[in-house]
Design a protein around this motif. Structure first.
Motif, PDB file in Angstrom:
ATOM      1  N   GLY A  69      10.205 -62.979 -54.199  1.00  0.00           N
ATOM      2  CA  GLY A  69       9.719 -62.193 -55.320  1.00  0.00           C
ATOM      3  C   GLY A  69      10.356 -62.909 -56.801  1.00  0.00           C
ATOM      4  N   HIS A  70       9.824 -64.271 -56.736  1.00  0.00           N
ATOM      5  CA  HIS A  70      10.311 -64.773 -57.934  1.00  0.00           C
ATOM      6  C   HIS A  70       8.901 -65.441 -58.684  1.00  0.00           C
ATOM      7  N   ARG A  71       9.334 -65.797 -59.560  1.00  0.00           N
ATOM      8  CA  ARG A  71       8.147 -66.445 -60.457  1.00  0.00           C
ATOM      9  C   ARG A  71       7.199 -67.351 -59.944  1.00  0.00           C
ATOM     10  N   GLU A  72       7.621 -68.371 -59.083  1.00  0.00           N
ATOM     11  CA  GLU A  72       6.954 -69.393 -58.510  1.00  0.00           C
ATOM     12  C   GLU A  72       5.998 -68.709 -57.386  1.00  0.00           C
ATOM     13  N   LYS A  73       6.400 -67.815 -56.560  1.00  0.00           N
ATOM     14  CA  LYS A  73       5.781 -67.163 -55.476  1.00  0.00           C
ATOM     15  C   LYS A  73       4.637 -66.255 -56.176  1.00  0.00           C
ATOM     16  N   MET A  74       4.956 -65.567 -57.290  1.00  0.00           N
ATOM     17  CA  MET A  74       3.964 -64.837 -57.739  1.00  0.00           C
ATOM     18  C   MET A  74       2.745 -65.670 -58.628  1.00  0.00           C
ATOM     19  N   ARG A  75       3.344 -66.734 -59.040  1.00  0.00           N
ATOM     20  CA  ARG A  75       2.286 -67.601 -59.501  1.00  0.00           C
ATOM     21  C   ARG A  75       1.309 -68.252 -58.505  1.00  0.00           C
ATOM     22  N   ILE A  76       1.599 -68.312 -57.455  1.00  0.00           N
ATOM     23  CA  ILE A  76       0.970 -68.950 -56.247  1.00  0.00           C
ATOM     24  C   ILE A  76      -0.190 -67.827 -55.886  1.00  0.00           C
ATOM     25  N   ILE A  77       0.328 -66.519 -55.776  1.00  0.00           N
ATOM     26  CA  ILE A  77      -0.666 -65.576 -55.504  1.00  0.00           C
ATOM     27  C   ILE A  77      -1.254 -64.811 -56.692  1.00  0.00           C
ATOM     28  N   GLY A  78      -1.234 -65.353 -57.849  1.00  0.00           N
ATOM     29  CA  GLY A  78      -1.765 -64.923 -59.166  1.00  0.00           C
ATOM     30  C   GLY A  78      -1.391 -63.706 -59.750  1.00  0.00           C
ATOM     31  N   LYS A  79      -0.291 -63.203 -59.370  1.00  0.00           N
ATOM     32  CA  LYS A  79       0.325 -61.951 -59.813  1.00  0.00           C
ATOM     33  C   LYS A  79       1.565 -61.939 -60.801  1.00  0.00           C
ATOM     34  N   GLU A  80       1.931 -63.096 -61.549  1.00  0.00           N
ATOM     35  CA  GLU A  80       2.978 -62.987 -62.227  1.00  0.00           C
ATOM     36  C   GLU A  80       3.417 -61.809 -63.232  1.00  0.00           C
ATOM     37  N   ASP A  81       2.230 -61.000 -63.542  1.00  0.00           N
ATOM     38  CA  ASP A  81       2.468 -59.698 -64.538  1.00  0.00           C
ATOM     39  C   ASP A  81       2.940 -58.900 -63.668  1.00  0.00           C
ATOM     40  N   LEU A  82       3.263 -59.214 -62.282  1.00  0.00           N
ATOM     41  CA  LEU A  82       3.859 -57.836 -61.686  1.00  0.00           C
ATOM     42  C   LEU A  82       5.379 -58.326 -61.181  1.00  0.00           C
ATOM     43  N   LEU A  83       5.805 -59.512 -61.700  1.00  0.00           N
ATOM     44  CA  LEU A  83       7.170 -60.267 -61.214  1.00  0.00           C
ATOM     45  C   LEU A  83       8.343 -59.026 -61.770  1.00  0.00           C
ATOM     46  N   GLU A  84       8.271 -58.776 -62.997  1.00  0.00           N
ATOM     47  CA  GLU A  84       9.407 -57.756 -63.484  1.00  0.00           C
ATOM     48  C   GLU A  84       9.214 -56.339 -62.807  1.00  0.00           C
ATOM     49  N   PRO A  85       8.198 -55.660 -62.820  1.00  0.00           N
ATOM     50  CA  PRO A  85       8.152 -54.422 -62.258  1.00  0.00           C
ATOM     51  C   PRO A  85       8.417 -54.428 -60.694  1.00  0.00           C
ATOM     52  N   LEU A  86       7.895 -55.515 -60.131  1.00  0.00           N
ATOM     53  CA  LEU A  86       8.589 -55.630 -58.394  1.00  0.00           C
ATOM     54  C   LEU A  86       9.784 -55.785 -58.301  1.00  0.00           C
ATOM     55  N   ASN A  87      10.627 -56.458 -59.357  1.00  0.00           N
ATOM     56  CA  ASN A  87      11.986 -57.043 -58.874  1.00  0.00           C
ATOM     57  C   ASN A  87      12.840 -55.497 -59.218  1.00  0.00           C
ATOM     58  N   ARG A  88      12.361 -54.896 -60.425  1.00  0.00           N
ATOM     59  CA  ARG A  88      12.908 -53.472 -60.892  1.00  0.00           C
ATOM     60  C   ARG A  88      12.866 -52.564 -59.905  1.00  0.00           C
ATOM     61  N   GLN A  89      11.515 -52.540 -59.367  1.00  0.00           N
ATOM     62  CA  GLN A  89      11.302 -51.273 -58.452  1.00  0.00           C
ATOM     63  C   GLN A  89      11.966 -51.542 -57.106  1.00  0.00           C
ATOM     64  N   ALA A  90      12.135 -52.782 -56.637  1.00  0.00           N
ATOM     65  CA  ALA A  90      12.743 -52.950 -55.563  1.00  0.00           C
ATOM     66  C   ALA A  90      14.101 -52.515 -55.508  1.00  0.00           C
ATOM     67  N   ILE A  91      15.199 -53.014 -56.725  1.00  0.00           N
ATOM     68  CA  ILE A  91      16.549 -52.491 -56.886  1.00  0.00           C
ATOM     69  C   ILE A  91      16.503 -50.960 -56.886  1.00  0.00           C
ATOM     70  N   ARG A  92      15.466 -50.208 -57.583  1.00  0.00           N
ATOM     71  CA  ARG A  92      15.576 -48.690 -57.711  1.00  0.00           C
ATOM     72  C   ARG A  92      15.431 -48.257 -56.549  1.00  0.00           C
ATOM     73  N   LEU A  93      14.646 -48.590 -55.512  1.00  0.00           N
ATOM     74  CA  LEU A  93      14.415 -47.946 -54.398  1.00  0.00           C
ATOM     75  C   LEU A  93      15.601 -48.064 -53.374  1.00  0.00           C
ATOM     76  N   ALA A  94      16.207 -49.405 -53.397  1.00  0.00           N
ATOM     77  CA  ALA A  94      17.432 -49.402 -52.847  1.00  0.00           C
ATOM     78  C   ALA A  94      18.548 -48.526 -53.286  1.00  0.00           C
ATOM     79  N   LYS A  95      18.606 -48.564 -54.541  1.00  0.00           N
ATOM     80  CA  LYS A  95      19.672 -47.485 -54.972  1.00  0.00           C
ATOM     81  C   LYS A  95      19.670 -45.917 -54.675  1.00  0.00           C
ATOM     82  N   GLU A  96      18.144 -45.714 -54.638  1.00  0.00           N
ATOM     83  CA  GLU A  96      17.997 -44.398 -54.093  1.00  0.00           C
ATOM     84  C   GLU A  96      18.372 -44.093 -52.649  1.00  0.00           C
TER      85      GLU A  96
END
Length: 349
Positions: A69-96
């Protein structure tokens, strides 16, 4: 208060559930090939349940699913705009999920990994990799993880950059390396030498994960244990790799009669090549005797496999109540109240 990772390591073995990448693909929520953890945004409840299943199977850690879930992979799939939301969401779900543990709140780990961008002869690539780790570890700190797991590095220098960026955030680091079939890291370091250097530079746990099954990882784990003084981690894949085929990337299946859509069994045709849970238990016993402190399984692992490892290293898990007990099986059981006209056929079924 929940114990820190270091406190738990001092008290005995720590278990970390990994393998989400293949497990979520198997459950139908992740695309094989790109292997990007979009599930954190697309199907958060599926990710939470996966976290939960591994935690109840014995994991002391809920590892935020940001692998790839890093910038290079998100660039490849054309979704860099979702990079930060994805990272924060994955952590928040883990904490729950971590807070649901009925005995002691699980640890939450952030996750950074190999970028596939690193080139030891290209300073621009090194700067780009450092920026990837800088932003991801920054989100980890802001979201309040307990430590960061940096994994599957096949370049020592990339692992070193990850460690430096984790340390800049003031977080403990677990750093594990992925050893490909050359049996040496791609920038010329042996895996044990790299682990020694990473330990000297401040990593709390060093070791190996992914690529190799127990049979072809364990010899290197023993070398690492001899080389380092601190905590050692081992998280193999649950496949029957061999000396001839030490990783799962080119593992053959001689029994397959159909033509595969991929050049090799990796990644979607590995099913017949699994270790069974008892083979994994044998490895866990050997690894514990070697002096491994941080246990897990990587790509391909299921919760039941992880539970077997956890129980082997001395842990009773929340879901140990569901561990196998064949005494009451209609055919293979030993309970005296079973119908004997069934049990007499156990060798002929």
């Amino acid at each position: 208060m929940k114990r820190t990772l270091e406190e738990r390591l001092q008290d005995g073995p720590v278990v970390c559930g990994e393998g989400y990448l293949f497990e979520l693909e198997r459950r139908g929520y992740l695309q094989a090939g790109s292997f990007v953890p979009e599930v954190a945004l697309d199907n958060p409840q599926a990710l939470k349940q996966t976290y939960r299943d591994y935690m109840l199977a014995g994991s002391d850690v809920v590892l935020a699913f940001t692998y790839n879930g890093h910038r290079e992979k998100m660039r490849i799939i054309g979704k860099e705009d979702l990079l930060e939301p994805l990272n924060r969401q994955a952590i928040r779900l883990a904490k729950e999920v971590a807070q649901e543990h009925p005995e002691e709140e699980a640890l939450v780990a952030g996750n950074v990994s190999n970028t596939n961008l690193f080139n030891p002869e290209d300073d621009d690539s090194k700067a780009a990799v450092r920026e990837i780790f800088r932003e991801m570890t920054g989100w980890c700190r802001e979201e309040g993880v307990d430590f960061v797991n940096g994994e599957t590095f096949y370049y020592y220098e990339e692992a070193k950059i990850a460690l430096e960026e984790i340390q800049k955030q003031g977080l403990p680091a677990v750093i594990t390396l992925g050893l490909m079939s050359e049996n040496i890291l791609r920038d010329g370091y042996t895996v044990e030498e790299a682990c020694r250097l990473l330990e000297e530079q401040g990593a709390l746990v060093v070791g190996m994960n992914c690529f190799r099954g127990p049979a072809t990882m364990q010899p290197y784990i023993e070398k690492i244990r001899e080389e380092v003084n601190g905590y050692v981690g081992a998280l193999p894949i649950p496949y029957r790799t061999t000396e001839e085929h030490p990783t799962f990337f080119n593992l053959p299946d001689g029994g397959c009669s159909c033509s595969l859509p991929t050049e090799t069994t990796f990644p979607t045709s590995l099913d017949p090549l699994y270790c069974n849970r008892y083979e994994l238990a044998e490895w866990a016993k050997e690894a514990k005797e070697t002096g491994v402190n941080y246990f897990g399984l990587c790509c391909g692992a299921s919760p039941s496999m992880l539970r077997e490892v956890a129980e082997t290293v001395g842990r009773e898990t929340v879901n140990s109540t569901y561990s196998p007990d064949m005494k009451k099986h209609f055919l293979f059981g030993t309970d005296e109240t079973l119908q004997q006209h069934n049990t007499k056929y156990r060798t002929k079924a």
